[in-house]
Motif scaffolding. Structure first.
Motif, PDB file in Angstrom:
ATOM      1  N   SER A   1       0.827  -1.212   0.000  1.00 13.32           N
ATOM      2  CA  SER A   1       0.000   0.000   0.000  1.00 13.32           C
ATOM      3  C   SER A   1       0.866   1.270   0.000  1.00 13.32           C
ATOM      4  CB  SER A   1      -0.897   0.056   1.245  1.00 13.32           C
ATOM      5  OG  SER A   1      -1.330  -1.206   1.648  1.00 13.32           O
TER       6      SER A   1
ATOM      7  N   PRO B   1      -3.635   2.572  -3.938  1.00 12.30           N
ATOM      8  CA  PRO B   1      -3.304   1.145  -3.820  1.00 12.30           C
ATOM      9  C   PRO B   1      -4.426   0.238  -4.307  1.00 12.30           C
ATOM     10  CG  PRO B   1      -2.850   2.286  -1.744  1.00 12.30           C
ATOM     11  CD  PRO B   1      -3.501   3.289  -2.646  1.00 12.30           C
TER      12      PRO B   1
ATOM     13  N   GLN C   1      -9.095  -0.942  -0.400  1.00 16.01           N
ATOM     14  CA  GLN C   1      -8.192  -2.067  -0.693  1.00 16.01           C
ATOM     15  C   GLN C   1      -8.829  -3.396  -0.303  1.00 16.01           C
ATOM     16  OE1 GLN C   1      -3.970  -1.203   0.593  1.00 16.01           O
ATOM     17  NE2 GLN C   1      -4.856   0.796   1.030  1.00 16.01           N
TER      18      GLN C   1
END
Ligand code: XUL
Ligand code: MN
Length: 345
Positions: A212, A222, A265
């Motif tokens: 990330s 990310p 994410q």
């Protein structure tokens, strides 16, 4: 069908001594066996290795001895119910790697880097894992004119090919990072990594590990980097963490700087059913320097807890409402839906 469960992994460097470039260690070194015990206690199943984490002092050992020691490490993991996730050749700490390994201007250093990588393949095979992680730490420049980027790209490709040939059952996961320790790295993003892999001798065996913080340092999101790799079936591991803007690589607790970014994410991993691939979720997080030794694994526990809480947020996301907002092109309503869901209101 029950949702697949995630497998978590950690590297020994994530339980560190608290040193930074401006100050010495503040905590005693944690013995390797204690790292393994901490991993078990925290519910981490996978161990990530640099080659010399698995076989200390490997530069001074014969290839046969390296394999014997890696096998002993495999037994140690087995005894604790742990599995090895990957091995990464640590080229950036050795004197030969002072100016990079594969792209060094010194041909002897380039030869050393390839040979060292082949030893990493031996270590991975003896440990029983099939992923070599390449973080091209010093493969870049701080003085732009010091290397030829055309030549460097060819050298990196040749290194990837040499590793693929040395380890016919190995996959390579490139972990790009745009800077630090060098000013400009030659493989700064996932796009660069996958483009290079596509030109390799066996593209099916070259994928990526996405960290990330590294994506954020490249000015990228990310979750979009992950989406790009997932669409190509190339996301073979992740180093989840966080990063407060364009600074040094902070390796903060997952979600600590940008909780919504962390949610995105997790959501992209959920949408791709990443857990079902069997790939690990690693947290490349650092304990704060201020942390006392007895609680210097809290950053790992918190990162895992945040991840699991965000999995729940992803699974309970009001998808139907979101789809209505999208159909109406009412992205303000979508924004509010997301924020209210994350806030729990
Ligand atoms: C460096 C980094 C490394 C790799 C493994 O920023 O992330 O820890 O993950 O060598
Ligand atoms: Mn990392």
């Amino acid at each position: 069908m029950a949702a697949a469960t995630y497998r978590f992994s950690v590297g020994p460097w994530n339980i560190g001594r608290g040193a930074d470039p401006f100050g010495p260690p503040v905590r005693p070194a944690v013995a390797f066996d204690d790292v393994l015990d901490a991993a078990v206690k925290l519910g981490f199943e996978g161990i990530q290795f640099h080659d010399d984490d698995a076989v200390p002092d490997l530069e001074n050992l014969s290839p046969a001895k390296i394999v014997a020691e890696a096998k002993a490490m495999r037994q140690k993991l087995d005894d604790k119910g742990l599995v090895p996730e990957f091995v990464a050749p640590r080229l950036w700490e050795h004197a030969h790697g002072v100016d990079g390994g594969y792209t060094s201007n010194d041909p002897a250093a380039r030869t050393w880097a390839i040979e060292r990588s082949k030893r990493s393949v031996d270590v991975a095979a003896a440990l029983g894992c099939d992923i070599i992680v390449l973080w091209p730490a010093r493969e870049g420049t701080s003085v732009r004119e010091s290397k030829n980027p055309i030549e460097a790209s060819r050298q990196l490709l040749a290194a990837i090919d040499a590793i693929l040939i040395a380890g016919p059952s190995m996959r390579i996961a490139i972990e790009p990072k745009p800077n630090e320790p060098v000013d400009h790295a030659f493989i700064p993003t996932i796009g660069h990594a996958l483009a290079l892999g596509a030109r390799s001798f066996d593209p099916a065996r070259v994928g990526v590990l996405i960290e990330s913080a590294h994506a954020i340092l490249a000015g990228l999101d990310p979750s979009d980097e992950m989406g790009f790799a997932l669409a190509a079936g190339k996301l073979w591991s992740v180093h989840l963490n966080d990063q407060n803007g364009l600074k040094f690589d902070q390796d903060k607790v997952f979600g600590a700087a940008n909780l919504r970014g962390a949610f995105d994410q997790v959501r992209v991993l959920e949408n791709a059913n990443y857990a079902a691939t069997g790939a690990f979720v690693g947290f490349d997080v650092k304990a704060q320097r201020t942390q006392k030794a007895e609680s210097a694994t809290a950053h790992l526990a918190t990162s895992k807890a945040v991840f699991l809480a965000l999995v729940e947020k992803s699974r309970t996301f009001p998808q139907r409402v979101a789809e209505e907002c999208i159909a109406a092109r009412d992205y303000e309503a979508l924004e509010r839906t997301v924020l209210e869901h994350l806030l729990g209101c």
